[in-house]
Write a protein that holds these residues in place. Structure first.
Motif, short mmCIF file in Angstrom:
data_model
loop_
_atom_site.label_atom_id
_atom_site.label_comp_id
_atom_site.label_asym_id
_atom_site.label_seq_id
_atom_site.Cartn_x
_atom_site.Cartn_y
_atom_site.Cartn_z
N MET A 1 0.82 -1.21 0.00
CA MET A 1 0.00 0.00 0.00
C MET A 1 0.86 1.26 0.00
SD MET A 1 -3.27 -1.14 0.49
CE MET A 1 -4.28 -0.23 1.64
N GLY A 2 1.96 1.22 0.74
CA GLY A 2 2.83 2.39 0.82
C GLY A 2 2.09 3.56 1.45
N GLY A 3 2.64 4.76 1.26
CA GLY A 3 1.97 5.98 1.69
C GLY A 3 1.66 6.02 3.17
N LYS A 4 0.45 6.50 3.49
CA LYS A 4 0.06 6.70 4.89
C LYS A 4 0.00 5.38 5.65
CE LYS A 4 -1.99 11.09 5.70
NZ LYS A 4 -2.67 11.68 4.53
N THR A 5 -0.60 4.36 5.01
CA THR A 5 -0.71 3.06 5.66
C THR A 5 0.66 2.59 6.11
OG1 THR A 5 -2.27 2.65 3.89
CG2 THR A 5 -1.81 0.82 5.39
N ASP A 6 1.62 2.68 5.18
CA ASP A 6 2.99 2.26 5.47
C ASP A 6 3.55 3.05 6.64
OD1 ASP A 6 5.43 1.08 5.26
OD2 ASP A 6 6.14 2.43 3.70
N TYR A 7 3.33 4.37 6.61
CA TYR A 7 3.88 5.22 7.65
C TYR A 7 3.34 4.83 9.02
CZ TYR A 7 5.03 9.33 10.36
OH TYR A 7 5.51 10.16 11.33
N PHE A 8 2.01 4.69 9.10
CA PHE A 8 1.43 4.42 10.41
C PHE A 8 1.77 3.02 10.90
CE2 PHE A 8 -1.34 8.05 9.35
CZ PHE A 8 -0.97 8.83 10.43
N LEU A 9 1.75 2.05 10.00
CA LEU A 9 2.15 0.70 10.41
C LEU A 9 3.60 0.71 10.88
CD1 LEU A 9 0.42 -1.59 7.79
CD2 LEU A 9 -0.10 -1.39 10.20
N GLY A 10 4.44 1.48 10.18
CA GLY A 10 5.84 1.57 10.56
C GLY A 10 6.02 2.14 11.95
#
Lengths: 343, 325
Positions: A156-165
């Motif tokens: 998904m990248g983007g926001k999803t990636d950021y928050f999961l990270g």
């Protein structure tokens, strides 16, 4: 890394660079055939003697865990009966085994437990059974969560990636062992009133949940990185262009390329969960009497080590062998999948 | 450097706040009745109501958390009396202030962890360097198989065996006990020697393996080859060039391992009956002493996060290529 979708494509007659076709062809006279990465991996694994031996050891442990009731029945004892207390002549007045070396003899192969006089052999069998059950469950859950979160974040990248990270970062900041210890009673009290006894199956579930909650992040992080680089590859692009759904791309294009890290990581994960669970039981926050447990045998052994060191010996040596075998197996699986990595 | 420290400290504060909030919520919101835990078995509803009132447990959890945070920095007034500045509440079981108990216990864990880390760093890095220098020889293979076994050993097994062999049977090492270093440094050392050795066993293997591979990689680097070609002695190249490059990643791993070092210290304390923070945590778990557990958890997390910042700063000092800001 080879892409299975490419290697297994029809008409791909040329064997991969790692295959050794000559010997096989010479014997059977069959034409050259393409082999799937799985077959290649299996062939390489079979040639690795250390790997095969450690695989047998690991299988042996799982077998005795599975067959513990059968073995105990053939052996004629169980881990609960207090033989030493029921029968005079086995324990002395301080409740330690009378016979040397922890009371080992033809009847009690691994001796007797100090104080309670239970049979060590069946205790170890059932203890391994409990510990492996928990470790396998945690490994499965962690692997599934790791795949789910890692692939989602990476794809998904983007926001999803950021928050999961950031979520993963946060969980990684919890000191694992201390959190296991601290959160176990909280989860217990979630299920039952603190006044009542916690049933064994709830304790098992709790141990699984607590270790699961803080165990999956490593794999998720690793897979996210892999997916990030795979996502940009041509075959994924091609699939996208031909109109494949994201689900299909993940299942058919990405996942086949991720099996190596997934398998290697989960092989290396399992022994750490076995030892972590044993550590919890050693500290007294894991399973309680009378459920046989590998880790609690160390706690019992540590209490009586000055008078009966033998009791500690069998679970300890068994655990060392188990962890060594599992680590070697993990290394061999990695080598078999990816011959470029050298130990 | 200053900018780095400020930025990292801010990040650390956020992490610690989040951890404390999650832990607090888990501890005080999930159990059906924390006061029940404080009161123990056979506790009537009147007693529970009294405890709720005294400890402020009847308020909503976010409010309780707020009071808790304020208490840490400004002190707090309970129905029973005033709790001075770093107030982490009072133990459910023995009503002692949490902060004082932690202050009483943490030197043991600190001595154990720092000493253990010193032992495993010195031994592990030396073994790794020897193995790298003698790559492919018998020594190398010997150390790598040793590290395989070392990697599979457990403190709760090795510790007890070591206790039995070295202390009880042969009497080579003193029985483990904690004496404050300010009181008697010699006794402090001899009492902690065995715990240090045992705690370091599980780490040595990892560090020797990592040092070896890092050294091998560094020895293949071009600047190392240039140094050799210039005619520098093998020793200088090995220690001044390769070692410096190899040690930086090792330092990072130390930062990552701090959490498990604390976990290891917990099991080591239990094995050798030392009364440190780990043992305190386990005791408060078995006694369901939530404020104590919360305090230990918060204290350890903070310690680990701070130690991590120090490690990262050290990393930049050792490896000038790393820009901090």
């Amino acid at each position: 890394m080879t892409s299975p979708s490419q290697a297994a494509a029809p008409g791909a007659n040329a064997p991969g660079p790692d295959a050794v076709p000559t010997a096989e062809v010479g014997k059977s006279g069959a034409p050259l055939v393409g082999r799937s990465p799985g077959q290649l991996m299996w062939r390489r694994f079979k040639r690795d003697k250390t790997g095969v031996i450690s695989a047998y050891v690991v299988i042996f442990f799982f077998l005795i865990a599975l067959l513990a009731p059968v073995i105990a029945w053939l052996y004629g004892k169980n881990p609960y009966t207090t033989y030493g207390l029921d029968r005079p002549g086995l324990l002395n007045e301080f409740y330690y085994p009378i016979k040397p070396n922890g009371g080992i003899d033809g009847e009690f192969w691994f001796g007797l437990q100090p104080q309670l006089g239970r049979d060590v052999f069946t205790q170890l069998l059932y203890g391994i059974r409990t510990s492996l059950l928990i470790a396998v469950a945690v490994t499965l859950l962690c692997t599934l969560t790791g795949i789910l979160v890692g692939v989602t974040a990476g794809y998904m990248g983007g926001k999803t990636d950021y928050f999961l990270g950031r979520f993963i970062d946060l969980l990684l900041a919890f000191p694992a062992q201390l959190s296991f210890v601290a959160f176990t009673p909280v989860v217990y009290s979630l299920f039952v009133n603190p006044e009542k006894e916690t049933p064994t199956y709830l304790r098992v579930i709790t141990l699984i949940l607590v270790q699961w909650a803080l165990g999956w992040m490593g794999l998720a992080r690793l897979l996210r990185g892999q997916v990030l680089s795979l996502r940009e590859r041509e075959f994924v692009e091609a699939a996208k262009v031909t109109g494949a759904s994201p689900w299909r791309i993940i299942r058919k294009e990405l996942l086949p390329n991720l099996w190596t890290p997934i398998l290697v990581q989960s092989t290396l994960m399992l022994p750490t969960f076995v030892t972590a669970e044993a550590g919890l039981s050693f500290l007294g926050v894991g399973l309680v009497e009378p459920t046989p447990d590998w880790g609690r045998m160390f706690a019992t052994g540590a209490r009586h080590y000055q008078n009966d060191i033998t009791y500690m010996f069998f679970p300890g040596v068994a655990m060392v062998i188990f962890v060594v075998a599992f680590n070697l197996l993990g290394d061999s699986v990695r080598d078999a999948f990816d011959p470029k990595t050298k130990r | 450097m200053l900018r780095f420290l400020v930025r990292r400290s801010l990040g650390a504060i956020v992490i610690i706040l989040l951890i404390s909030a999650i832990t607090f919520f888990l501890f005080f919101a999930l159990p059906s009745e924390p006061a029940q835990l404080a009161c123990g078995k056979n506790c009537g509803p009147d007693a529970i109501a009294l405890i709720n009132k005294n400890l402020g447990l009847d308020e909503p959890v976010p409010v309780q958390y707020w009071h808790y945070l304020v208490g840490i920095f400004a002190g707090r007034d309970f129905e029973v009396g005033h709790c001075p500045a770093p107030c982490f509440g009072y133990s459910f079981t023995n009503s002692q202030p949490v902060w004082e108990t932690i202050m009483d216990r943490y030197p043991t864990t600190l001595s154990l962890a720092v000493g253990g880390a010193a032992v495993f760093l010195i031994t592990g890095v030396s073994i790794g360097m020897i193995a790298a220098a003698k790559r492919g020889t018998f020594t190398d293979k010997f150390f790598s198989s040793l590290s395989l076994i070392g990697n599979s050993l457990q403190i709760y097994f090795v510790g007890v065996i070591a206790l039995w062999l070295l202390v009880d049977t042969w009497g080579l090492i003193d029985r483990p006990e904690y004496t404050p270093i300010t009181e008697n440094p010699a006794k402090w050392f001899s009492g902690l020697l065995l715990p240090w050795l045992v705690l370091s066993i599980i780490f040595i293997a990892n560090y020797s393996r990592m040092t070896r591979s890092q050294m091998v990689e560094q020895l293949g680097e071009e600047h190392v080859r240039t140094a050799r070609a210039k005619g520098m002695s093998g020793r200088t190249v090995f220690f001044r060039y390769a070692w410096r490059g190899a040690i930086a990643p090792i330092i990072t791993i130390v930062g990552i391992d701090l959490g498990s070092l604390f976990g290891g210290a917990m099991i080591t304390e239990f094995t050798f009956t030392l009364h440190g923070l780990g043992r305190l945590a386990v005791e408060s778990v078995t006694e369901k002493d939530l404020p104590m557990l919360m305090g230990v958890m918060l204290f350890s997390c903070t310690a680990i996060v701070i130690a991590n910042i120090i490690v990262d700063a050290l990393y930049a000092v050792i490896d000038p290529r790393v820009r901090l800001a």
